[in-house]
Design a protein around this motif. Structure first.
Motif, PDB file in Angstrom:
ATOM      1  N   ASP A   1       9.788   7.928   7.360  1.00 33.49           N
ATOM      2  CA  ASP A   1       9.708   7.548   6.031  1.00 33.49           C
ATOM      3  C   ASP A   1       9.463   6.197   5.812  1.00 33.49           C
ATOM      4  O   ASP A   1       8.484   5.673   5.316  1.00 33.49           O
ATOM      5  CB  ASP A   1      10.416   8.310   4.928  1.00 33.49           C
ATOM      6  CG  ASP A   1      11.835   8.018   5.024  1.00 33.49           C
ATOM      7  OD1 ASP A   1      12.560   7.897   6.186  1.00 33.49           O
ATOM      8  OD2 ASP A   1      12.438   7.626   4.083  1.00 33.49           O
TER       9      ASP A   1
ATOM     10  N   ALA B   1       6.073   3.896   4.571  1.00 32.59           N
ATOM     11  CA  ALA B   1       6.164   2.888   3.748  1.00 32.59           C
ATOM     12  C   ALA B   1       5.695   1.477   3.942  1.00 32.59           C
ATOM     13  O   ALA B   1       4.945   0.677   3.557  1.00 32.59           O
ATOM     14  CB  ALA B   1       7.478   3.090   2.944  1.00 32.59           C
TER      15      ALA B   1
ATOM     16  N   ASP C   1       9.610   8.997   0.283  1.00 31.09           N
ATOM     17  CA  ASP C   1       8.261   9.675  -0.650  1.00 31.09           C
ATOM     18  C   ASP C   1       8.478  11.031  -0.827  1.00 31.09           C
ATOM     19  O   ASP C   1       7.694  11.749  -1.338  1.00 31.09           O
ATOM     20  CB  ASP C   1       7.092   9.930   0.708  1.00 31.09           C
ATOM     21  CG  ASP C   1       7.701  10.000   2.092  1.00 31.09           C
ATOM     22  OD1 ASP C   1       8.755  10.715   2.142  1.00 31.09           O
ATOM     23  OD2 ASP C   1       6.963   9.920   2.954  1.00 31.09           O
TER      24      ASP C   1
END
Ligand code: SF4
Length: 506
Positions: free
Chosen positions: A22, A26, A216
């Motif tokens: 994740d 990002a 997220d």
């Protein structure tokens, strides 16, 4: 649980060297948001390259491998004492292998334990649950960003923002203020875990627990989800940018939780994490301790950087140590330099020592690097630097000006900038402050072509020792020059004005 220690060693190794999926997603987005030809864009490219190098080599993403903090859920009946023992074994082994830097220091004597074991290290939080497997989450959060954590007690007065009341608007102001006060010193781009309420202890703990959420996800509490979105929509208007160089991206995540509080207290606790956001987890078989599956880890991570080498713009200036006053006076804030020659690492212990003693080497015209590397010996007994990014320079502010004056130092490399006293010394004695890219441990280790010597290894331990490093093309940005200019002051002032526009003072 014969496989437990090995499973934990794998977890520690992967967490220190491999970014969560994740966070990769990002950062991939963040990398496209800055122009590659400006300071922040170039710094982000180096960060991407560093993450790729760390993963490929299975070496620490950042030399500060942080405080190992375990969050563990066990089925009823699992022996937590045995688990703790296995964690300690795995930590010692990971330190020996150079996957963790020896980071545990006796707070009374100042002595480094050398193996990351001691009172309060590592941190282990156990909880029971009703599932039939063990979950172990590990967070490695370094000192630079830990020092930027902040706790507010509402109501309070905030610089640039005025009064923060005991309501969500007050919380919003605190969060924006937390980002602003960190500037680039926690190695922005950064990410926040926030807790509204609790007491002083549980508030910080719950703020860190927010960092265990995937970046997220959507907050199950719609009010907090809206607040998270609001922070993310405005934080990047502050203009602090990567490493505080100014730029379009400052924050890449904000996760907010809430705990009940006493009527008399209203704390807002903010845990600031840097771009080197290291958090992975495993689900373990409770009988054998074998890993059943990984959490947050990508099986085959894609590269983050566009290229495999140093991302240059062609405007970089080449310098070789020792430096002359003339070399240094030519430099201006914003210049990017590629430094070659021998440089000397020095952190808190060395600066304190040099205030009262002579240096073991002649430092005239030399460069001090605020860096606590990860160093291991190879099969031939030669030292090898396996991680070597800069540490926070501000800690040396009480000493640096005197040391520049006494020893004739021409450049200081670090991160986050320094204060007025040092700025004045740079001007008075002809020296410069070079901001390296915080956390880019692999990128900078690659610049070290040889370890030419080390002083104070026994006395200070590996991170604090004075390493004599021969480097080639070490990239850093002039953020404080010998003409009284400081990029840090400019960015702090401008971002303060932006803060007033985002959330007007009342
Ligand atoms: S990236 Fe910066 S703040 Fe984060 S652990 Fe490394 S040195 Fe510390």
């Amino acid at each position: 649980m014969e496989q437990l220690s090995q499973s934990l060693l794998e977890l520690i190794t992967q967490t220190a060297t491999n970014m969560p999926a994740d966070v990769r997603r990002a950062l991939k987005r963040v990398l496209t948001m800055e122009d590659k030809n400006n300071r922040s864009g170039q710094a982000l490219q180096i960060i991407g390259l560093n993450i790729d190098m760390a993963c490929e080599r299975e070496q620490p993403i950042c030399q500060d491998t942080g405080m190992p903090t375990f969050f563990i859920h066990t089925p009823v009946g699992v022996n937590q004492i045995a688990m703790k023992r296995a964690i300690h074994e795995a930590i010692v082994e990971a330190t020996k292998l150079g996957k963790l830097r020896p980071n545990s220091v006796d707070s009374v004597t100042g002595k480094n334990a050398g193996n990351n074991i001691g009172p309060g290290t590592p941190i282990i939080h156990f909880e029971q649950w009703e599932e039939d497997e063990i979950e172990v989450l590990l967070l490695l959060k370094g000192g630079g960003c830990e020092n930027k954590n902040i706790q507010y007690s509402l109501p309070c007065e905030l610089e640039h923002l005025g009064r923060a009341d005991r309501n969500l608007e007050g919380v919003y102001k605190c969060i924006l203020h937390a980002i602003w006060q960190a500037q680039g010193q926690g190695c922005s781009v950064g990410c926040l875990g926030v807790c509204i309420g609790g007491d002083r202890t549980s508030g910080y703990h719950h703020a860190k627990e927010q960092l265990l959420r995937p970046l997220d996800d959507v907050n199950p509490n719609p009010v907090l989800a809206e607040l998270e979105e609001r922070v993310m929509a405005h934080a990047n208007d502050l203009g602090i940018g990567t490493m505080g160089f100014g730029g379009k991206v400052t924050l890449f995540g904000c996760k907010i939780g809430a705990l009940n509080r006493l009527p008399a207290s209203f704390f807002v606790s903010v845990a600031y994490d840097c771009w080197a956001f290291r958090r992975l987890g495993v689900r373990l078989d409770p009988q054998t301790g074998a890993i059943r599956r990984w959490l947050f880890r990508e099986e085959r991570p894609q590269r983050l950087a566009d290229q495999e080498n140093l991302p240059l713009t062609g405007r970089e200036l080449h310098l070789t140590t020792p430096l002359s006053e003339e070399d240094v006076r030519k430099l201006r804030v914003g210049d990017v330099v590629l430094l070659s020659g021998v440089i000397y690492t020095g952190r808190d212990a060395l600066h304190k020592y040099l205030m009262e003693h002579d240096s073991p080497v002649d430092l005239r015209g030399q460069v001090i690097y605020h860096c606590g590397p990860v160093a291991i010996k190879d099969a031939q007994g030669r030292w090898k630097i396996t991680a070597a990014g800069p540490t926070t320079s501000m800690r040396e502010e009480p000493y640096q000006a005197d040391i520049i004056r006494r020893f004739g130092i021409r450049a200081v490399i670090g991160k986050g900038g320094m204060g007025e006293k040092t700025l004045q010394a740079l001007k008075d004695y002809g020296a410069v402050y070079l901001n390296a890219i915080g956390g880019a441990a692999q990128f900078y280790a690659e610049c070290v072509t040889e370890v030419e010597g080390v002083d104070f290894l026994e006395e200070f331990g590996i991170p604090e020792a004075m390493w004599h490093l021969r480097v080639k093309d070490l990239l850093a940005v002039v953020t404080m020059d010998s003409h009284g200019n400081s990029l840090h002051e400019v960015v702090e002032e401008e971002s303060g004005k932006n803060l007033e526009l985002i959330a007007p003072r009342r």
